[in-house]
Design an enzyme around this catalytic site. Structure first.
Site: not given
Lengths: 329, 329
Positions: B246, B275, B293
């Site tokens: 993450r 993000e 991602h």
């Protein structure tokens, strides 16, 4: 040539296109180097001067790709040559038949490059299936915050990967891809007894049963355009091609046409037909990955290459067996 | 909400940010779907309408990333909820303590993503060491025929790769990299008895002994900024960071500063702190690889995800054991 006037008890060495300064310096420490690349002369004049000098060269260091070919004309021009060391991963720039007929020994750089080429091949395969460099472009263009459409990648596990040429490099590629859960198939002149992968005598049949086709063979008369229009049709519209062999292993015009027309799904290429020229149509495609014949280029392999080249030259000049003989003199 | 007026014997399902139409359609076949994303309502109003309807939702399907957090406030707003299924690979958007306290069951998508994330991690690692996407940029910009300088890549074989978090994904990464001849080290809460890799209790010590650091842990209070300024200093100027965990596992500002100042050699990142925002300084760096991602995104994993989500929902509504329980209700 400037170097021919140097007082020297060192053996004379002909060198083509070794551009790395550290490598050249290591050669100059040990040999009277006649370097075509820095000579500024046309090839014929350079060879004539080398052959006509006081100590004509008995050994030659050359590289593959777009360098000078070691053929009958070159061997005629410098009849003193008795040994050729190739620093390239392939030997397609050397006429082995002519060397054998004249008793000129040939050594390669052996397996110096193999793991790097295999690693690069797997990197190219992961990239084209999982769209890594396409994603990198997407992010650098600032498209992520705009939530633009982005196609899904394709899973490696379970993919049937057909390797054309299960030599040293092909075998290392297979070993790596097996760890990803890929199913390995291959074609080669004959089946390898040491492996349990699925063998196909015909590249066409291999392509029919593969999701990904990896070109890992040497370039010979037989393997030129081994991936042609028919093989691409057998691979099909969901199929992907990876090439870390030589550009002419693939019919490049047919590959570009198949990509443009969606008859195959993608390609990941380190080598091209007319390097450094890359078909411009490929530049706008998001389903291709393009690298510039760098599969062999790591700091570590450069260092290993210097070592193996000098070891082979020392063996030749001392009359000892070569480390990586292709042809004995 | 339009859907609340539908005549339906189907159980009610609360859905957050499932954007794939085929997935949504599969859910709508089986449930009366209350979809926040298409509702157009503010969250509080959406939750109030759902909770106050004739058949308040007992189950919720949610995703990770920037979606709604499943916390005390949400569980208070919809007290009928008894089950949460997360379609994301992580669970950091769900307050498991609150769920446990209220007897709300939680299921994840299990290992649906694991191989894809591991494959992507290895693709990122090969890319940053061997400069694949940098080479692709070089070629597409037409620089190859100009024989511009191009830095050598770095060999995978022999590299010490330190994996932070040797769970399901970390273990799959290790297995793949072992096939490349990498030396695997790891840190985790405790050593794993089933593996022979080199264990470090401290991430700082792991970084000191690693050429590449791969972040493959979940995001928890303990692992937030687990790669901080000190860890980057321990990794050193030849070190490379790969993150498929993450974004907040890394102190992003420190990472960017270390890259700008050459205090580490490169980074390959699929996840970021905020993000879809990516620090703009990274866009001009050739020693970083940036993907948005997408480590979980393949056609195959999407299909597996639909299957496992529906199986878990069916198990919950039928009172059967969950397939991938994180918390039993």
């Amino acid at each position: 040539m400037a170097s021919s006037s140097e007082p020297s008890a060192l053996p004379t060495l002909l060198v083509f296109r070794v551009r790395e300064l550290r490598f050249l310096a290591a050669l100059r420490e040990r040999y009277r180097v006649l370097d075509f690349f820095t000579s500024g002369s046309p090839l014929a004049a350079f060879l004539a001067a080398a052959a006509g000098g006081a100590d004509p060269p008995r050994a030659l260091v050359t590289v593959g790709g777009d360098s000078v070919r070691v053929d009958a004309a070159l061997l005629d021009a410098v009849p003193s040559l008795r040994f050729v060391h190739s620093t390239g991963a392939g030997l397609d720039h050397i006429d082995l038949g002519e060397c054998a007929r004249r008793g000129v020994g040939v050594a390669s750089s052996g397996t110096v490059y193999s793991t790097d080429v295999a690693d690069h091949a797997v990197g190219l395969l992961v990239d084209v299936l999982r769209r890594v460099s396409a994603a990198d472009r997407f992010v650098r263009r600032g498209l992520w915050p705009l939530h633009g459409d982005y196609p899904l990648g394709s899973k490696l596990g379970g993919k049937r990967v057909g390797i054309i040429g299960l030599g040293n490099i092909g075998t290392l590629i297979a070993k790596r891809l097996a760890a990803f859960g890929c199913v390995i198939c291959y074609s080669s002149r004959k089946p390898k007894e040491s492996v349990s992968y699925w063998y196909f005598p015909s590249v066409h049949d291999l392509a029919s049963e593969s999701d990904v086709l990896v070109v890992a063979c040497a370039l010979t008369r037989e393997t030129r355009h081994i991936v042609n229009k028919d093989v691409l049709a057998a691979l099909g519209k969901d199929g992907v091609v990876v090439n870390i062999g030589r550009g002419p292993n693939i019919d490049e015009a047919e590959l570009v046409a198949a990509l443009k027309e969606g008859r195959i799904a993608g390609a990941s290429l380190d080598v091209f037909d007319k390097e450094p020229k890359v078909p411009a149509e490929l530049f706008s495609m998001d389903n291709v990955v393009l690298t510039h014949h760098v599969a062999v280029f790591t700091t570590e392999s450069r260092s290993d290459l210097r070592d193996v080249t000098i070891s082979n030259l020392e063996a030749f000049f001392a009359g000892r067996p070569l480390l990586n003989p292709v042809l004995h003199s």
